[in-house]
Design a protein around this motif. Structure first.
Motif, PDB file in Angstrom:
ATOM      1  N   MET A 477       8.676   0.130   7.499  1.00 12.53           N
ATOM      2  CA  MET A 477       7.297  -0.187   7.899  1.00 12.53           C
ATOM      3  C   MET A 477       6.783   0.787   8.946  1.00 12.53           C
ATOM      4  SD  MET A 477       7.344  -4.303   7.907  1.00 12.53           S
ATOM      5  CE  MET A 477       7.098  -5.221   6.376  1.00 12.53           C
ATOM      6  N   LYS A 478       7.687   1.120   9.906  1.00 12.08           N
ATOM      7  CA  LYS A 478       7.288   2.027  10.989  1.00 12.08           C
ATOM      8  C   LYS A 478       6.897   3.395  10.453  1.00 12.08           C
ATOM      9  CE  LYS A 478      10.103   0.540  14.596  1.00 12.08           C
ATOM     10  NZ  LYS A 478      11.378   0.833  15.228  1.00 12.08           N
ATOM     11  N   THR A 479       7.634   3.855   9.424  1.00 11.15           N
ATOM     12  CA  THR A 479       7.314   5.155   8.858  1.00 11.15           C
ATOM     13  C   THR A 479       6.129   5.076   7.896  1.00 11.15           C
ATOM     14  OG1 THR A 479       9.092   4.733   7.288  1.00 11.15           O
ATOM     15  CG2 THR A 479       9.590   6.225   9.107  1.00 11.15           C
ATOM     16  N   GLY A 480       5.562   3.880   7.779  1.00 14.97           N
ATOM     17  CA  GLY A 480       4.367   3.719   6.956  1.00 14.97           C
ATOM     18  C   GLY A 480       4.632   3.686   5.463  1.00 14.97           C
ATOM     19  N   GLY A 483       4.204  -1.771   3.411  1.00 15.01           N
ATOM     20  CA  GLY A 483       3.208  -2.606   4.077  1.00 15.01           C
ATOM     21  C   GLY A 483       3.758  -3.978   4.426  1.00 15.01           C
ATOM     22  N   ASP A 484       2.885  -4.856   4.910  1.00 17.26           N
ATOM     23  CA  ASP A 484       3.314  -6.180   5.324  1.00 17.26           C
ATOM     24  C   ASP A 484       3.808  -7.026   4.160  1.00 17.26           C
ATOM     25  OD1 ASP A 484       3.191  -6.031   7.976  1.00 17.26           O
ATOM     26  OD2 ASP A 484       1.145  -6.859   8.173  1.00 17.26           O
ATOM     27  N   SER A 494       9.803   2.755  -1.704  1.00 18.46           N
ATOM     28  CA  SER A 494       9.781   3.244  -0.318  1.00 18.46           C
ATOM     29  C   SER A 494      11.169   3.696   0.131  1.00 18.46           C
ATOM     30  CB  SER A 494       9.221   2.163   0.617  1.00 18.46           C
ATOM     31  OG  SER A 494      10.099   1.073   0.690  1.00 18.46           O
TER      32      SER A 494
END
Lengths: 690, 292
Positions: A477-480, A483-484, A494
Motif C-alpha cells: 500500500m505504501k508503495t502505491g 489500494g484500500d 501488485s
C-alpha cells in the motif's frame, strides 16, 4: 562405532541446564542411558554387533522414588537431588489457621504417562564437510535440535540444518528427545561420513524416551464454616528422572496452576523437582498442570464434604472473579464468569437430575453410577517471562505470482497448526485460504518462531503471523501498488510489480511483550500468563462391582478459549485431549522395575480404545481476549487437565471411596473395597500368561 | 523389527502330507505357521526360537467347518472371523462365537486361527474355556496317523500340551448337545477391545425341577492352563440357586483356581473377579429359569 571420545563439541544435550550427556562417559544414571553407538550399512547386522558388546557395570546405590530422593541418603544429582524448587507466597498464611472452621488436608498422586504418538522417534542425519550436519526427523521444535547439535558437533549456526518431516503426533514427547536421537545420528554420520538413519521401535521408544512426570501434591487448607478458602499450603513435588531436562519448566507450570481457578486470600506453594535413577521425565501435554490440578480438584471435593456443602457449591463460593488475583497475584482482567460456566456445564450434562437418580438407583445392583465435576484453567504461552526470552520471529513472504508463504518454525503434528496459521495470514491479507501456503519447518528457510509447545502457537505465533502478513499489505500500500479495497487478482498483480522492482517481498514480526505484563522470576510473582483458558468438565461414570472397572459413560467439556479459529480442529483438539486424559485417569500405568519401564508394549501399557470412550461432548463459550490473534487463546493442553479429577470425583460419588491416586485401575478399586488389607506379597512370579 | 528374515526359512507346500513329512523329518526344527498372529509378534521382537517355518494357511482341509448330525468339526486353521460368521457355531456354540469376537482386533480375527490358539496354549486365550465346557475333542495328525484327544486332557502344564513335535492339530470337534443350556461368557480385560484377559469365563448351565441339573464352568488366566472347575461344578449339581449357595460357590472357585500376580493384574483381584463372574452366571441362570 562412536563413544563419548568421538564427540567433536560438548558432550551434552543442550537445553536448559547442560547436565545430560549425549553419551555416558564414566557413569550411567538410568538404565536406558546411551553409552556406545553402532551403525552398519546393513541394519540387520546391528543385532549381532550389539550381542557382541558387553558392558560391565560397577553398581552404585540407586534412587527410584521421590521419597528416597528427598531423604538424600544417596545423592545422585547436584548437592541435594533437587533440580529446581519454587516458593510462591501470597498474603500471610500463618494468620489463617486460627480463624479456620476447618483445616482440610490431603495428599494426591499422579503417575507417569507415555505420549504414544503414532510413529516412534526417528531421524536421518547426513554430514558433509562443506555444509555440515543436516537432520530430518519427526520432531516438534526444530530450533531446540538446532541448538543441541551446534553444541554437540561444535559447529556454527549455519553448519547445522534441521528439517521437520511430517510428524504423526508428539504431545510433548518430541519436544526434547529428538535432540538426543538427532545427536546420535549426527555423531555416527560425522564419523562414518555416511547418512545415518535411526528409527526406534515401539519397545525402544517406550522404554527410553520421556514420559509425564509422576507427582505428589499435599494440600493443607484453612476453610471457613461456609466452605470458603481462607488460605493454605500446597506442596508440589515431581519426579524428574535422572537429568534436569525440562523439569524446571514443568514444575513451574504445575506450581502456577496448583491453586486452580480459585481465589486464595493467602497461600504458600512449595514446589520441587527431584532426581531419580529413571530416564528423564519430560514434556507431555499439560506440562505439570494436569498433575497439580488433579490434586486441587480432588481436594475441592474433600473440602466440600468437610464443610458439608456440595461439590458445586464449594466451587461457586471460591471461584476467581474479575479484579481478584491468582496465587501469583496476577489480576484477572478478563471478564470471566466461572459461575456461569459451571451453571452451563451442569445444565449440558443434566447434572442435578442424574446425580439424584443415581443416588436412588445405586441402592441396588452391581453397577454404581456417579457424577463428577472439575473446574480449571490453563495458561496459554510460556510461563512468566518465557515469551520475552524466546523473542520469537515470524515471517510472511509473497512471490512474484502473488503466492503467499508463512515462515515459522512451528510444527504441524496433527493439531492443525498449518491450517490455522494459513487461515490467520489469509484473513489478514483478505485473500482466500487457498492463496496461502506454509513453508516446511527447515532452519535454513524459516526463522525461529519458538518451540511448538505450551499451547502458544495459535495465540502467540498466530498474532505474529497476523502482523507479518499485515506488513506485506502495508508495504504494497505504501508503495502505491495496492489500494484500500483490493481483489485477490489485484493483490497478485501488485506482488509481481513489487518484486520486479525491489527483488523480494518479505515481512517479519518479532514478539513484543505487552507493556502491562509484569513477572518476578525471583519471587515467582506477577503475570504468569498473557491469557488463561477456562473450563468446567463433567464426567458421568460407572463402577462395575463385578469387575471393579470404572467406565466413563458421558463427558461434557465446556471451555472458554477466546475466539475459536477453526471449530472442527478445536473440537478435535478437545476430544483428543479428553480421551488422552481418560487414559491418564483410568488406564495408562507405567510399571517400573529398578528404574526401567517393564510394560513397554502396547499390549501391556493400556491406552483406551474407541470402545472404551464415552461420547465426548465439546462446547465453547467465547469472551474474547486482548492478546491473541483475533482473540484466540491456547487450547492444546487445556483438555488434559480436567478429566482425571472429574472422573475420580465421579467415582467417589458412585461408591463413596476417596481415591487419591491415578491411574485408578480396577485392582485399586477392588483393594479399596476389601475389608482387610492385602496379604504380604512376595516377588511376583515371572510366569507370564501370554 | 528385531529379527533378521535372512536367518529364517519359510516353506509353503500347500499340501498336508508334505507338511507332515517335513514335521516328521526334523520334528523340533519345523514350526507350523497359520495366521501368524502369535508367531509374528515373537518374530518381530526377535524372540522366535525356531528358524524353519512351514505354512499351513493354504491347506484347504484345515479350513473347513463341517456340520454332522451329532458334531460340528472345525478345521484347525479356521479363523475367528470364520467362526463368528458361521450360523451353526453362533447358534449352538455362542460361547465360542463370543470368544472369537473378543480376540484381538478385526485384523487379528481375520488371520488368527482356533488351532493356533490351542497350540499356543496361553492360559489367557479367550476361546479355550469355551472349548472346555463344550467337551471338545481334538484330532491330532502326523505321518504316524490320527489320534483323538479329549480337549480336557490336552493342556498339561504351562504351555505344555499333548501335541507331539511331529503332530499338527487337524480339527476340533464339538458335540451338538448344548443348545438347551443357558450360556454366559464374560471377558475381563484391561480395556474393552484388543486386550489380553485378566480373567475370562465360559459357563453353561441347565436347570431341572428348580435345581441345577448340570453346570459347566471354565476360566482363563487363573491357572497355568485354561481351567475347568470340576469341583465347583460337582458342588452345584442338584442345588437350588439361593443366597447360601452363592457364598459356598465363591469359596469353591477360589479354592480351585491358582491365579498369579503378573504384569497385567494381581492374584487377589483375579480370584475375586473369577468368583464374581461365576456368581453372575448363577444369577443369570436363576433369572433365565424364572423367565422360562
Amino acid at each position: 562405532m562412536v563413544t563419548a571420545k568421538d564427540i567433536p563439541g560438548k558432550n551434552c544435550i543442550s537445553l536448559i541446564l547442560d547436565d545430560q550427556p549425549c553419551l555416558a562417559a564414566e557413569t550411567v544414571n538410568h538404565p536406558e542411558e546411551p553409552i556406545l553407538l553402532l551403525a552398519h550399512a546393513d541394519c540387520r547386522m546391528l543385532r549381532k554387533a550389539v550381542d557382541a558388546v558387553s558392558i560391565e557395570y560397577e553398581p552404585l546405590p540407586p534412587v527410584h522414588t521421590m521419597e528416597e530422593s528427598e531423604r538424600q541418603s544417596t545423592i545422585i544429582w547436584g548437592t541435594d537431588n533437587a533440580f529446581k524448587s519454587y516458593l510462591v507466597e501470597k498474603g500471610d498464611v500463618e494468620a489463617v489457621w486460627k480463624d479456620a472452621a476447618h483445616i482440610v488436608e490431603g495428599e494426591y498422586f499422579t503417575g507417569a504417562q507415555e505420549q504414544l504418538y503414532i510413529e516412534n522417534n526417528g531421524v536421518i542425519a547426513a554430514f558433509d564437510p562443506e555444509d555440515g550436519v543436516t537432520v530430518w526427523g519427526s520432531l516438534q521444535c526444530p530450533y531446540y535440535v538446532h541448538k543441541a547439535l551446534m553444541a554437540l558437533c561444535g559447529l556454527p549456526e549455519d553448519k547445522i540444518r534441521v528439517v521437520q518431516m511430517e510428524t504423526g503426533g508428539a504431545f510433548g514427547g518430541k519436544e526434547e528427545y529428538p535432540s538426543m536421537i538427532a545427536g546420535h545420528a549426527a555423531l555416527l554420520s560425522i564419523k562414518s561420513q555416511r547418512p545415518v538413519k535411526i528409527v526406534y521401535d515401539r519397545m525402544e521408544d517406550m522404554v527410553a524416551t520421556t514420559k509425564r512426570h509422576p507427582s505428589r501434591t499435599r494440600h493443607r487448607t484453612a476453610v471457613s464454616k461456609d466452605g470458603q478458602i481462607l488460605g493454605g499450603e500446597i506442596e508440589f513435588t515431581i519426579d524428574g528422572g535422572a537429568y534436569a531436562t525440562l523439569s524446571s519448566v514443568v514444575l513451574s507450570r504445575g506450581t502456577i496452576h496448583a491453586g486452580g481457578p480459585y481465589y486464595w486470600p493467602s497461600v504458600r506453594i512449595r514446589a520441587k523437582a527431584v532426581a531419580t535413577n529413571t530416564p528423564p521425565h519430560g514434556a507431555f501435554r499439560g506440562f505439570g498442570a494436569p498433575q497439580s490440578l488433579f490434586a486441587m480438584e480432588r481436594h475441592m471435593d474433600h473440602i466440600a464434604q468437610v464443610a458439608g456443602i456440595s461439590p458445586v457449591e464449594v466451587r461457586r463460593r471460591n471461584f476467581l472473579k474479575p479484579g481478584q488475583t491468582t496465587t501469583t497475584e496476577q489480576t484477572i482482567r478478563e471478564d470471566i464468569d466461572l459461575d456461569h460456566l459451571l451453571g452451563r456445564a451442569l445444565e449440558l450434562s443434566d447434572y442435578a437430575a442424574k446425580k439424584a437418580r443415581f443416588a436412588e438407583e445405586n441402592r441396588s445392583g452391581m453397577r454404581k453410577k456417579g457424577m463428577g465435576i472439575a473446574a480449571f484453567l490453563h495458561g496459554a504461552g510460556f510461563t512468566g517471562s518465557g515469551e520475552r526470552y524466546l523473542n520469537s520471529l515470524v515471517g510472511v513472504e509473497a512471490g512474484a505470482d502473488g503466492g503467499v508463504r508463512v515462515l515459522v518454525s512451528s510444527a504441524e503434528f496433527g493439531q492443525g497448526t498449518n491450517t490455522v496459521l494459513c487461515q490467520i495470514a489469509a484473513e489478514a491479507l483478505a485473500l482466500p485460504y487457498e492463496g496461502v501456503m506454509i513453508a516446511r519447518p527447515d532452519t535454513t528457510v524459516v526463522p525461529n518462531s519458538g518451540p511448538t509447545v505450551a499451547s502458544r502457537t495459535a495465540m502467540i505465533v498466530g498474532t505474529l503471523v497476523q502482523s507479518a502478513a499485515q506488513g506485506i499489505k502495508q508495504t504494497l500500500m505504501k508503495t502505491g501498488l495496492l489500494g484500500d479495497n483490493y481483489t485477490p487478482e489485484q493483490f497478485r498483480a501488485s506482488c509481481g510489480q513489487f518484486i520486479r522492482t525491489h527483488g523480494a517481498l518479505k515481512s517479519y514480526a518479532r514478539y513484543e511483550a505487552p507493556g502491562d505484563v509484569y513477572w518476578d522470576d525471583e519471587k515467582y510473582r506477577g503475570e504468569a500468563y498473557a491469557a488463561f483458558a477456562w473450563a468446567v468438565y463433567v464426567a458421568e461414570v460407572s463402577v462395575d462391582l463385578t469387575t471393579y472397572a470404572v467406565t466413563v459413560d458421558d463427558f461434557v467439556a465446556l471451555q472458554e478459549v477466546g475466539k475459536v479459529l477453526h471449530p472442527v480442529l478445536a473440537e478435535g483438539q478437545i476430544t483428543g485431549g479428553v480421551a488422552q486424559a481418560i487414559g491418564f485417569a483410568l488406564y495408562e500405568k507405567v510399571v517400573w522395575q529398578n528404574g526401567r519401564m517393564i510394560n513397554n508394549q502396547m499390549t501391556n501399557y493400556i491406552m483406551p480404545t474407541s470402545a472404551d470412550l464415552p461420547p465426548i461432548r465439546v462446547f465453547f463459550e467465547q469472551l474474547g481476549n486482548v492478546h491473541g490473534a483475533h482473540g484466540a487463546k491456547g487450547i492444546g493442553e487445556l483438555p488434559m487437565d480436567g478429566p482425571a479429577p472429574a472422573i475420580v470425583n465421579g467415582v467417589e460419588d458412585a461408591i463413596g471411596v476417596r481415591f487419591r491416586s491415578i491411574p485408578l485401575l480396577p485392582e485399586d478399586v477392588f483393594e479399596a473395597l476389601q475389608p482387610e488389607p492385602p496379604r504380604q506379597q512376595g516377588p511376583s512370579s515371572t510366569r507370564g500368561t501370554t | 523389527m528385531r529379527a533378521d528374515p535372512a536367518e529364517f526359512r519359510l516353506v509353503s507346500p500347500g499340501d498336508l502330507q508334505v507338511v507332515l513329512s517335513l514335521l516328521a523329518s526334523e520334528p523340533t526344527e519345523w514350526l507350523p505357521i497359520a495366521g501368524g498372529t502369535d508367531l509374528m509378534v515373537l518374530y518381530s521382537a526377535g524372540k522366535l526360537p525356531n528358524r524353519k517355518l512351514v505354512n499351513i494357511w493354504n491347506i484347504p482341509e484345515l479350513r473347513q467347518i463341517e456340520v454332522f448330525p451329532d458334531t460340528i468339526r472345525i478345521g484347525a486353521a479356521c479363523t475367528y472371523t470364520a467362526l463368528r460368521g458361521h450360523d451353526d457355531v453362533s447358534r449352538e456354540f455362542p460361547l465360542l462365537a463370543a470368544a472369537a469376537s473378543w480376540t484381538g482386533g478385526i485384523a487379528n480375527q481375520n488371520r488368527g486361527t482356533l488351532g493356533g490358539n490351542i497350540a499356543n496354549a496361553s492360559p489367557a486365550a479367550d476361546s479355550l474355556p469355551a472349548l472346555l465346557v463344550y467337551d471338545a475333542e481334538v484330532t491330532l495328525i502326523s505321518v504316524r496317523g490320527n489320534r483323538r484327544v479329549a480337549y480336557r486332557d490336552f493342556h498339561q502344564g504351562y504351555k505344555q500340551t499333548a501335541l507331539a513335535a511331529d503332530e499338527l492339530i487337524r480339527d476340533i470337534s464339538l458335540p451338538r448337545r448344548f443348545s438347551g443350556y443357558v450360556s454366559h461368557a464374560r471377558k475381563v480385560g484391561a480395556r474393552n477391545a484388543q486386550a489380553i484377559s485378566k480373567v475370562c469365563l465360559a459357563a453353561l448351565g441347565i436347570i431341572a425341577n428348580g435345581a441345577i441339573r448340570d453346570a459347566r464352568l471354565a476360566l482363563g488366566s487363573v491357572a497355568p492352563i485354561p481351567l475347568r472347575l470340576h469341583e465347583t461344578e460337582r458342588s452345584l449339581a442338584g442345588k437350588k440357586i439361593e443366597p447360601s449357595l452363592i457364598g459356598t460357590v465363591r469359596q469353591s472357585v477360589e479354592r480351585e483356581i491358582r491365579p498369579i500376580d503378573d504384569i497385567r493384574s494381581t492374584a487377589r483381584y483375579r480370584a475375586a473377579v473369577a468368583a464374581n463372574l461365576v456368581v453372575e452366571f448363577l444369577e443369570k441362570l436363576a433369572t433365565e429359569r424364572t423367565r422360562a
